[in-house]
Design an enzyme around this catalytic site. Structure first.
Site, PDB file in Angstrom:
ATOM      1  N   GLY A  11       0.812  -1.212   0.000  1.00 42.01           N
ATOM      2  CA  GLY A  11       0.000   0.000   0.000  1.00 42.01           C
ATOM      3  C   GLY A  11       0.841   1.255   0.000  1.00 42.01           C
ATOM      4  N   GLY A  13       0.470   4.995   1.813  1.00 40.18           N
ATOM      5  CA  GLY A  13      -0.327   5.752   2.766  1.00 40.18           C
ATOM      6  C   GLY A  13      -0.044   7.232   2.720  1.00 40.18           C
ATOM      7  N   TYR A  15       2.079   8.951   4.308  1.00 43.77           N
ATOM      8  CA  TYR A  15       3.464   9.372   4.479  1.00 43.77           C
ATOM      9  C   TYR A  15       4.475   8.629   3.611  1.00 43.77           C
ATOM     10  CZ  TYR A  15       1.084  11.339   8.444  1.00 43.77           C
ATOM     11  OH  TYR A  15       0.187  12.022   9.216  1.00 43.77           O
ATOM     12  N   VAL A  18       4.213   1.389   1.907  1.00 41.28           N
ATOM     13  CA  VAL A  18       4.166   0.361   2.950  1.00 41.28           C
ATOM     14  C   VAL A  18       4.482  -0.994   2.323  1.00 41.28           C
ATOM     15  CG1 VAL A  18       2.800  -0.676   4.795  1.00 41.28           C
ATOM     16  CG2 VAL A  18       2.354   1.689   4.096  1.00 41.28           C
ATOM     17  N   ASP A 126      -5.381  12.003  12.701  1.00 41.50           N
ATOM     18  CA  ASP A 126      -5.768  11.567  11.350  1.00 41.50           C
ATOM     19  C   ASP A 126      -6.476  10.213  11.412  1.00 41.50           C
ATOM     20  OD1 ASP A 126      -5.965  11.840   8.583  1.00 41.50           O
ATOM     21  OD2 ASP A 126      -4.024  10.904   8.205  1.00 41.50           O
TER      22      ASP A 126
END
Length: 289
Positions: A11, A13, A15, A18, A126
């Site tokens: 993934g 994300g 920031y 991943v 968040d």
């Protein structure tokens, strides 16, 4: 990085990217590669390093464990425990919302994790279903805790996807700089409603649209329900005036005690929102083991 192998991208994300990886014992981990904002001479932000070191100290059964921080050239690599599923995927496959007992269990676990972090003066900032990971035993764990404090919430995600506004509190949308625990509680309320309804409660497409969606359901803030609202930078005295809707018109399958808890989480005025610790003691959970 030498101790991890078999990197598989799972993934992208807020920031960074991943990956799923294994160590020499075959244990699985989630590796988040985070690009760092540089200070002088390309040195990573000391704020980022300090905040991440705090996260390593957080130990709770409902928070994804941060095992290690690897300082690479232009990035930090955070090594977390790996879980297969997130709450968003689960909600998506459960048409019409989660079973009430499941939603209640996940909500209590979420509140337990949030309460622990708030007691340790760590905010999430968040929270959303994508950040809530679930294992096969039905345990919920909060991911990315504190990363928003360490790295800031970017206007766009690493994938160039706009960061979702759906779980953002109205005080933040109107420009409040006072980040405190009520912003996480608002997000928890939005997630609670989404688990019950099977769809987001306030799916806005812009900050203004997000506010209007909130006001159309909960009513436009005024001096009675939010005395300090006029002090916020983006408050507009010409906001359209909406009356609050009855809760049962937009929340399905939740009993009176559940609606009472949700209403205390989704107070427009952050000073009136219930705390995580208070929410855990709410009568809604009295039949939960």
């Amino acid at each position: 990085m030498e101790k991890y192998h078999g990197l598989e991208k799972i993934g992208e994300g807020t920031y960074g990217v991943v990956y799923k990886a294994q160590n020499s014992d075959g244990e699985s981990f989630a590796l988040k590669k985070i690009r760092l904002e540089k200070e002088d001479e390309g040195i990573p932000s000391t704020v980022s390093i300090r905040e991440i070191s705090i996260l390593k100290e957080l130990r709770h059964s409902n928070i994804v464990k941060l095992y290690d921080v690897i300082h690479a050239k232009k990035r930090l690599i955070l090594v977390f425990e790996h879980l297969d599923q997130d709450l968003k995927k689960l909600i998506d496959v459960c048409d019409g919302g989660l079973e009430s007992v499941t939603a209640k269990s996940f909500l209590l676990q979420l509140l337990n994790g949030i309460a622990y972090c708030h007691e340790h003066r760590v905010l999430h900032r968040d929270l959303k279903p994508q950040n809530l990971l679930i294992n096969r035993e039905g345990e919920l764990k909060i991911a990315d805790f504190g990363l928003a404090r360490a790295f800031g919430i970017p206007a766009r995600r690493y994938t160039h996807e706009v960061v979702t506004l759906w779980y953002r509190a109205p005080d933040i949308l109107m420009g409040s700089k006072k980040y405190s625990t009520p912003i996480d509680i608002w997000s928890v309320g939005c997630i609670f409603a989404e688990m019950v309804n099977g769809r987001p409660l306030f799916p806005g497409v812009s900050e203004t649209d997000q506010l209007m969606r909130i006001f159309k359901i909960l009513g436009t803030p005024n001096s009675q329900n939010w005395p300090d609202v006029f002090k916020l930078p983006k408050y507009d005295p010409n906001f359209p005036v909406y009356e609050p809707l009855p809760w049962e018109t937009f929340i399905k399958g939740l009993d009176d005690t559940g609606i009472d808890l949700l209403s205390k989480m989704l107070k427009l005025d952050p000073n009136q929102r219930i705390t995580a610790k208070q929410a855990i003691e709410h009568p809604y959970f009295k039949e939960t083991n």
